[in-house]
Design a protein around this motif. Structure first.
Motif, short mmCIF file in Angstrom:
data_model
loop_
_atom_site.label_atom_id
_atom_site.label_comp_id
_atom_site.label_asym_id
_atom_site.label_seq_id
_atom_site.Cartn_x
_atom_site.Cartn_y
_atom_site.Cartn_z
N SER A 1 0.91 -1.22 0.06
CA SER A 1 -0.06 0.02 -0.15
C SER A 1 0.86 1.20 -0.13
N GLY A 2 2.08 1.18 0.11
CA GLY A 2 3.10 2.36 0.05
C GLY A 2 2.63 3.29 1.44
N GLY A 3 2.36 2.74 2.48
CA GLY A 3 1.84 3.43 3.32
C GLY A 3 0.62 4.11 3.62
N VAL B 1 -2.63 5.25 7.02
CA VAL B 1 -2.92 6.66 7.41
C VAL B 1 -4.62 6.79 6.72
N THR B 2 -4.98 5.89 5.75
CA THR B 2 -6.40 6.00 5.12
C THR B 2 -7.44 5.22 5.73
N SER B 3 -7.03 4.07 6.37
CA SER B 3 -7.75 3.06 6.95
C SER B 3 -8.07 3.35 8.30
N THR B 4 -9.19 3.44 8.94
CA THR B 4 -9.49 3.57 10.37
C THR B 4 -9.00 2.28 11.12
N PHE C 1 7.24 3.83 19.56
CA PHE C 1 7.31 5.03 18.83
C PHE C 1 6.18 5.20 17.97
N PRO C 2 5.34 6.31 18.32
CA PRO C 2 3.86 6.37 17.58
C PRO C 2 4.09 6.77 15.90
N SER C 3 4.51 5.90 15.13
CA SER C 3 5.01 6.43 13.78
C SER C 3 3.82 6.57 13.04
N THR C 4 2.60 5.68 13.24
CA THR C 4 1.34 5.82 12.19
C THR C 4 0.71 6.99 12.72
N PHE C 5 0.66 7.32 14.15
CA PHE C 5 0.16 8.55 14.48
C PHE C 5 0.69 9.76 13.70
N LEU C 6 1.89 9.72 13.93
CA LEU C 6 2.75 10.90 13.34
C LEU C 6 2.61 10.80 11.84
N GLY C 7 2.59 9.79 11.22
CA GLY C 7 2.33 9.77 9.71
C GLY C 7 1.06 10.35 9.50
N LYS C 8 -0.34 10.05 10.24
CA LYS C 8 -1.26 10.69 9.83
C LYS C 8 -1.52 12.13 10.04
N MET C 9 -0.63 12.73 11.08
CA MET C 9 -0.46 14.08 11.29
C MET C 9 0.11 14.83 10.06
N GLN C 10 1.24 14.15 9.61
CA GLN C 10 1.96 14.58 8.32
C GLN C 10 1.13 14.83 7.14
N CYS C 11 -0.01 13.74 7.08
CA CYS C 11 -0.75 13.56 5.84
C CYS C 11 -2.13 14.55 6.15
N GLY C 12 -1.95 15.28 6.87
CA GLY C 12 -3.20 16.31 7.10
C GLY C 12 -4.16 15.65 8.01
N GLY C 13 -4.15 14.56 8.44
CA GLY C 13 -4.91 14.10 9.42
C GLY C 13 -6.16 13.36 8.81
N TYR C 14 -5.92 12.83 7.46
CA TYR C 14 -7.09 12.30 6.71
C TYR C 14 -7.19 10.78 7.26
N ILE C 15 -8.18 10.51 7.58
CA ILE C 15 -8.72 8.88 7.59
C ILE C 15 -10.13 8.84 7.10
N GLY C 16 -10.07 7.71 5.96
CA GLY C 16 -11.23 7.54 5.27
C GLY C 16 -11.90 6.40 5.92
N ALA C 17 -12.93 6.02 5.28
CA ALA C 17 -13.93 4.98 5.96
C ALA C 17 -13.35 3.62 5.69
#
Length: 138
Positions: free
Chosen positions: A56-58, A62-65, A122-138
């Protein structure tokens, strides 16, 4: 009276037994259950990290809840495990059970596992989400 009950009555006990009520022994039922949970989380990461990075390339992280929530929970579990490891008795090279808190803590840091566990929590997923503008899809 046992040494532990002597301590409750204010009598002196051997210095190696100080803080023993905070020690988590290897045969503790809760410690064994916790270890099983840790094995499951490690197996999850063994399969999900290659998928998240390779297939998924990461983006999935960040998009899957579901992925996001479970990764944050897993990071919290690793953080708790890092903390609990400062209180876990272990067997030394001679097979002797070490239950002195200063010895446990010193060996945990000296062994290098503390830094590995710290990195794992280390909260890498959380930081990745914040870097991508906080987008999480359904």
């Amino acid at each position: 009276l046992t040494k532990l009950s002597m301590a409750k009555h204010g009598e002196r006990i051997h210095p190696s037994l100080r803080g023993i009520r905070y020690v988590i022994f290897p045969d503790n039922r809760w410690a064994q259950r916790w270890d099983f949970i840790m094995i499951l989380v490690i197996i999850y990461f063994a399969f999900s990290v290659p998928y998240q990075l390779g297939i998924s390339g990461g983006v999935t992280a960040v998009t899957s809840t579901g992925f996001f929530v479970f990764n944050v929970i897993a990071n919290c579990i690793f953080a708790v495990d890092t903390f609990l490891s400062f209180f876990r008795a272990y067997r030394d090279n001679k097979g002797k059970l070490v239950y002195s808190l200063p010895s446990i803590r010193r060996e945990y840091i000296r062994s290098g596992w503390f830094f590995i566990n710290l990195l794992a929590s280390f909260p890498s997923t959380f930081l990745g989400k914040m870097q991508c503008g906080g987008y999480i899809g359904a």
